[in-house]
Design a protein around this motif. Sequence first.
Motif, mmCIF file in Angstrom:
data_model
loop_
_atom_site.group_PDB
_atom_site.id
_atom_site.type_symbol
_atom_site.label_atom_id
_atom_site.label_comp_id
_atom_site.label_asym_id
_atom_site.label_seq_id
_atom_site.Cartn_x
_atom_site.Cartn_y
_atom_site.Cartn_z
ATOM 1 N N LEU A 30 -53.329 45.291 2.647
ATOM 2 C CA LEU A 30 -52.504 45.866 3.711
ATOM 3 C C LEU A 30 -53.123 45.536 5.065
ATOM 4 O O LEU A 30 -54.336 45.651 5.245
ATOM 5 C CB LEU A 30 -52.413 47.391 3.559
ATOM 6 N N HIS A 31 -52.283 45.124 5.995
ATOM 7 C CA HIS A 31 -52.692 44.901 7.378
ATOM 8 C C HIS A 31 -51.882 45.861 8.234
ATOM 9 O O HIS A 31 -50.649 45.797 8.243
ATOM 10 C CB HIS A 31 -52.429 43.449 7.784
ATOM 11 N N ASN A 32 -52.577 46.767 8.909
ATOM 12 C CA ASN A 32 -51.908 47.818 9.687
ATOM 13 C C ASN A 32 -50.880 48.562 8.846
ATOM 14 O O ASN A 32 -49.743 48.773 9.259
ATOM 15 C CB ASN A 32 -51.278 47.254 10.959
ATOM 16 N N GLU A 33 -51.299 48.933 7.653
ATOM 17 C CA GLU A 33 -50.497 49.697 6.686
ATOM 18 C C GLU A 33 -49.266 48.957 6.159
ATOM 19 O O GLU A 33 -48.379 49.557 5.545
ATOM 20 C CB GLU A 33 -50.049 51.052 7.261
ATOM 21 N N ARG A 34 -49.198 47.657 6.348
ATOM 22 C CA ARG A 34 -48.084 46.865 5.813
ATOM 23 C C ARG A 34 -48.615 45.860 4.791
ATOM 24 O O ARG A 34 -49.585 45.155 5.062
ATOM 25 C CB ARG A 34 -47.374 46.109 6.931
ATOM 26 N N PRO A 35 -47.966 45.790 3.618
ATOM 27 C CA PRO A 35 -48.429 44.838 2.598
ATOM 28 C C PRO A 35 -48.305 43.397 3.085
ATOM 29 O O PRO A 35 -47.325 43.034 3.751
ATOM 30 C CB PRO A 35 -47.482 45.072 1.416
ATOM 31 N N ILE A 36 -49.318 42.609 2.773
ATOM 32 C CA ILE A 36 -49.282 41.180 3.093
ATOM 33 C C ILE A 36 -49.699 40.385 1.860
ATOM 34 O O ILE A 36 -50.390 40.890 0.985
ATOM 35 C CB ILE A 36 -50.207 40.824 4.279
ATOM 36 N N ILE A 45 -47.618 40.018 -3.290
ATOM 37 C CA ILE A 45 -48.480 40.967 -2.582
ATOM 38 C C ILE A 45 -49.510 41.594 -3.506
ATOM 39 O O ILE A 45 -50.538 42.066 -3.046
ATOM 40 C CB ILE A 45 -47.670 42.051 -1.834
#
Length: 70
Positions: A30-36, A45
Amino acid sequence: AANLFFVLYECPRPEEARGAAQKWNVVLTLHNERPIALPACGQEIFCPLETIAAELAHDPELEIRADLIK
Protein backbone atom coordinates in the motif's frame (compact mmCIF):
# COMPACT_ATOMS: atom_id res chain seq x y z
CA ALA A 1 5.01 13.05 3.21
CA ALA A 2 4.08 9.57 2.06
CA ASN A 3 3.87 6.14 3.59
CA LEU A 4 4.58 2.68 2.28
CA PHE A 5 3.04 -0.31 4.01
CA PHE A 6 3.46 -4.05 3.43
CA VAL A 7 0.86 -6.54 4.69
CA LEU A 8 1.82 -10.21 4.84
CA TYR A 9 -0.96 -12.80 4.46
CA GLU A 10 -0.66 -16.54 4.96
CA CYS A 11 -3.14 -18.13 2.57
CA PRO A 12 -4.19 -21.67 1.67
CA ARG A 13 -2.40 -22.78 -1.47
CA PRO A 14 -4.69 -23.34 -4.48
CA GLU A 15 -5.48 -27.03 -5.09
CA GLU A 16 -3.65 -27.16 -8.44
CA ALA A 17 -0.46 -25.73 -6.91
CA ARG A 18 -0.34 -27.84 -3.76
CA GLY A 19 2.79 -29.77 -3.06
CA ALA A 20 4.39 -30.27 0.29
CA ALA A 21 3.33 -26.85 1.55
CA GLN A 22 -0.36 -26.24 2.20
CA LYS A 23 0.14 -22.50 2.85
CA TRP A 24 1.79 -19.70 0.95
CA ASN A 25 2.66 -16.13 1.83
CA VAL A 26 1.49 -13.20 -0.25
CA VAL A 27 2.17 -9.51 0.28
CA LEU A 28 -0.16 -6.57 -0.28
CA THR A 29 1.69 -3.29 -0.82
CA LEU A 30 0.00 0.00 0.00
CA HIS A 31 1.18 3.51 -0.86
CA ASN A 32 -0.70 6.18 1.09
CA GLU A 33 -3.29 3.55 2.03
CA ARG A 34 -3.94 2.61 -1.61
CA PRO A 35 -3.03 -0.82 -3.01
CA ILE A 36 -0.32 -0.81 -5.65
CA ALA A 37 1.21 -3.51 -7.85
CA LEU A 38 4.97 -3.85 -7.64
CA PRO A 39 6.77 -4.11 -11.02
CA ALA A 40 7.93 -7.68 -10.32
CA CYS A 41 4.32 -8.75 -9.73
CA GLY A 42 2.81 -7.61 -13.01
CA GLN A 43 -0.67 -6.18 -12.47
CA GLU A 44 -1.38 -8.24 -9.34
CA ILE A 45 -1.67 -6.37 -6.04
CA PHE A 46 -1.20 -9.59 -4.06
CA CYS A 47 2.30 -10.81 -4.79
CA PRO A 48 4.02 -14.01 -3.57
CA LEU A 49 6.59 -13.25 -0.90
CA GLU A 50 9.11 -15.37 -2.81
CA THR A 51 8.77 -13.05 -5.84
CA ILE A 52 9.43 -9.95 -3.77
CA ALA A 53 12.36 -11.59 -1.97
CA ALA A 54 13.89 -12.65 -5.31
CA GLU A 55 13.66 -9.09 -6.61
CA LEU A 56 15.19 -7.63 -3.45
CA ALA A 57 17.97 -10.20 -3.50
CA HIS A 58 19.38 -8.49 -6.62
CA ASP A 59 20.23 -5.42 -4.51
CA PRO A 60 23.50 -5.96 -2.61
CA GLU A 61 22.62 -3.06 -0.27
CA LEU A 62 19.72 -5.04 1.23
CA GLU A 63 19.96 -7.91 3.68
CA ILE A 64 17.39 -10.64 3.06
CA ARG A 65 16.76 -13.03 5.91
CA ALA A 66 15.98 -16.26 4.10
CA ASP A 67 15.07 -17.93 7.38
CA LEU A 68 12.00 -15.66 7.58
CA ILE A 69 10.78 -16.64 4.10
CA LYS A 70 9.35 -20.08 4.69
